[in-house]
Scaffold this motif. Structure first.
Motif, PDB file in Angstrom:
ATOM      1  N   UNK A 115      -2.263  -4.429  -7.349  1.00 21.76           N
ATOM      2  CA  UNK A 115      -1.119  -4.934  -6.781  1.00 21.76           C
ATOM      3  C   UNK A 115      -0.024  -3.124  -7.327  1.00 21.76           C
ATOM      4  N   UNK A 116      -0.233  -2.112  -8.326  1.00 20.30           N
ATOM      5  CA  UNK A 116       0.562  -1.855  -8.428  1.00 20.30           C
ATOM      6  C   UNK A 116       0.792  -0.738  -8.057  1.00 20.30           C
ATOM      7  N   UNK A 117      -0.597   0.050  -7.148  1.00 18.49           N
ATOM      8  CA  UNK A 117      -0.742   0.461  -6.073  1.00 18.49           C
ATOM      9  C   UNK A 117       0.047   0.184  -4.940  1.00 18.49           C
ATOM     10  N   UNK A 118      -0.414  -0.963  -4.591  1.00 15.98           N
ATOM     11  CA  UNK A 118       0.296  -1.374  -3.299  1.00 15.98           C
ATOM     12  C   UNK A 118       1.810  -1.090  -2.955  1.00 15.98           C
ATOM     13  N   UNK A 119       2.096  -1.757  -4.761  1.00 12.43           N
ATOM     14  CA  UNK A 119       4.075  -1.882  -4.632  1.00 12.43           C
ATOM     15  C   UNK A 119       4.304  -0.044  -4.953  1.00 12.43           C
ATOM     16  N   UNK A 120       3.977   0.592  -5.344  1.00 12.19           N
ATOM     17  CA  UNK A 120       3.490   1.937  -5.509  1.00 12.19           C
ATOM     18  C   UNK A 120       3.591   3.066  -3.785  1.00 12.19           C
ATOM     19  N   UNK A 121       3.061   1.594  -3.359  1.00 13.64           N
ATOM     20  CA  UNK A 121       2.304   2.547  -2.025  1.00 13.64           C
ATOM     21  C   UNK A 121       1.956   3.524  -2.313  1.00 13.64           C
ATOM     22  N   UNK A 122       0.591   3.838  -2.993  1.00 19.05           N
ATOM     23  CA  UNK A 122       0.368   4.480  -3.277  1.00 19.05           C
ATOM     24  C   UNK A 122      -0.982   5.579  -1.936  1.00 19.05           C
ATOM     25  N   UNK A 123      -1.157   6.982  -2.197  1.00 20.00           N
ATOM     26  CA  UNK A 123      -1.862   7.452  -1.289  1.00 20.00           C
ATOM     27  C   UNK A 123      -3.883   6.793  -1.621  1.00 20.00           C
ATOM     28  N   UNK A 124      -3.540   6.265  -2.707  1.00 16.33           N
ATOM     29  CA  UNK A 124      -4.872   6.157  -2.411  1.00 16.33           C
ATOM     30  C   UNK A 124      -5.656   4.675  -1.669  1.00 16.33           C
ATOM     31  N   UNK A 125      -4.489   4.335  -0.904  1.00 16.16           N
ATOM     32  CA  UNK A 125      -4.670   3.054   0.018  1.00 16.16           C
ATOM     33  C   UNK A 125      -4.253   3.680   0.711  1.00 16.16           C
ATOM     34  N   UNK A 126      -5.864   3.560   1.950  1.00 13.10           N
ATOM     35  CA  UNK A 126      -5.601   3.396   2.781  1.00 13.10           C
ATOM     36  C   UNK A 126      -5.825   2.452   4.034  1.00 13.10           C
ATOM     37  N   UNK A 127      -5.660   1.988   5.540  1.00 12.76           N
ATOM     38  CA  UNK A 127      -5.108   1.508   6.593  1.00 12.76           C
ATOM     39  C   UNK A 127      -5.728   1.187   7.732  1.00 12.76           C
ATOM     40  N   UNK A 128      -6.830   0.570   7.848  1.00 18.33           N
ATOM     41  CA  UNK A 128      -7.517   0.119   9.162  1.00 18.33           C
ATOM     42  C   UNK A 128      -6.889  -0.732  10.151  1.00 18.33           C
ATOM     43  N   UNK A 129      -6.937  -0.079  11.261  1.00 24.05           N
ATOM     44  CA  UNK A 129      -6.582  -0.933  12.333  1.00 24.05           C
ATOM     45  C   UNK A 129      -6.861  -1.816  12.983  1.00 24.05           C
ATOM     46  N   UNK A 130      -8.451  -1.855  12.947  1.00 23.88           N
ATOM     47  CA  UNK A 130      -9.065  -2.477  13.848  1.00 23.88           C
ATOM     48  C   UNK A 130      -9.760  -4.020  12.263  1.00 23.88           C
ATOM     49  N   UNK A 131      -8.732  -4.288  11.423  1.00 24.80           N
ATOM     50  CA  UNK A 131      -9.596  -5.184  10.688  1.00 24.80           C
ATOM     51  C   UNK A 131      -8.480  -6.285  11.286  1.00 24.80           C
ATOM     52  N   UNK A 132      -9.255  -7.463  11.260  1.00 24.83           N
ATOM     53  CA  UNK A 132      -9.067  -8.468  11.581  1.00 24.83           C
ATOM     54  C   UNK A 132      -7.809  -9.762  11.182  1.00 24.83           C
ATOM     55  N   UNK A 133      -7.698  -8.640   9.226  1.00 23.69           N
ATOM     56  CA  UNK A 133      -6.673 -10.062   8.667  1.00 23.69           C
ATOM     57  C   UNK A 133      -5.523  -8.358   8.797  1.00 23.69           C
ATOM     58  N   UNK A 134      -4.353  -8.826   8.600  1.00 26.47           N
ATOM     59  CA  UNK A 134      -3.212  -7.801   8.270  1.00 26.47           C
ATOM     60  C   UNK A 134      -2.397  -8.702   7.951  1.00 26.47           C
ATOM     61  N   UNK A 135      -1.570  -7.629   6.614  1.00 26.17           N
ATOM     62  CA  UNK A 135      -0.879  -8.374   6.044  1.00 26.17           C
ATOM     63  C   UNK A 135       0.129  -7.490   5.292  1.00 26.17           C
ATOM     64  N   UNK A 136       1.487  -7.340   4.821  1.00 29.46           N
ATOM     65  CA  UNK A 136       2.649  -6.790   4.929  1.00 29.46           C
ATOM     66  C   UNK A 136       1.375  -6.109   3.165  1.00 29.46           C
ATOM     67  N   UNK A 137       1.386  -5.011   3.377  1.00 29.52           N
ATOM     68  CA  UNK A 137       1.160  -3.647   1.264  1.00 29.52           C
ATOM     69  C   UNK A 137       2.095  -4.759   0.543  1.00 29.52           C
ATOM     70  N   UNK A 138       3.495  -4.752   1.010  1.00 27.86           N
ATOM     71  CA  UNK A 138       3.907  -5.422  -0.100  1.00 27.86           C
ATOM     72  C   UNK A 138       4.178  -6.709  -1.401  1.00 27.86           C
ATOM     73  N   UNK A 139       3.932  -7.861   0.317  1.00 29.89           N
ATOM     74  CA  UNK A 139       3.489  -8.987  -0.651  1.00 29.89           C
ATOM     75  C   UNK A 139       2.673  -9.145  -0.781  1.00 29.89           C
TER      76      UNK A 139
END
Length: 145
Positions: free
Chosen positions: A41-65
């Motif tokens: 959660x802290x990684x997501x809130x800090x918008x860490x570079x470790x996180x990747x975003x796949x555009x073809x994933x069926x579930x899309x949610x806001x990273x901060x949420x």
């Protein structure tokens, strides 16, 4: 036994409540899993570079949420793990339910950090298994009549 012949039962290690090895394992895994989920959660809130975003994933949610959901869920799982290791009988079913919610949350977290999510899913499955496994002598503080 008290003076009037009734028995009193207290929870905790000093009063005879025996926490089985699997329950202790589940409690430690819940503490580790809770800390891991808080870190996600802290990684997501800090918008860490470790996180990747796949555009073809069926579930899309806001990273901060998702970050706030993981922080809150991680804190609750951590506290439940501490209650479980202290001998709370109510923590067992709560732990199973929270591990199930955590498993679902980590499944939906797969597109942002697949390796971390898979590790957390494995931890959640182990927690559920360990909490649902009954062994002889899990709770000897229950009066036998």
């Amino acid at each position: 036994m008290t003076a009037d012949g009734s028995t009193t039962h207290r929870r905790g290690r000093s009063s005879g409540l025996i926490v089985s090895g699997w329950t202790e394992f589940a409690a430690v895994m819940m503490i580790c899993g809770g800390l891991l989920t808080i870190a996600e959660g802290i990684s997501a809130l800090a918008q860490d570079n470790l996180l990747v975003l796949s555009r073809n994933y069926a579930f899309r949610f806001d990273l901060t949420g998702w970050g706030w959901i993981h922080v809150a869920l991680g804190i609750v799982v951590l506290v439940t793990g501490l209650a479980l290791i202290s001998g709370s009988a109510r923590a067992r079913p709560v732990g199973v339910a929270l591990a199930g919610l955590s498993l679902l949350a980590n499944f939906l977290w797969l597109p942002w950090y697949p390796a971390w999510a898979i590790i957390a899913i494995v931890i959640d499955v182990l927690i559920i298994w360990a909490l649902c496994t009954r062994t002889e002598g899990v709770d000897r503080s229950v009066p036998r009549e």
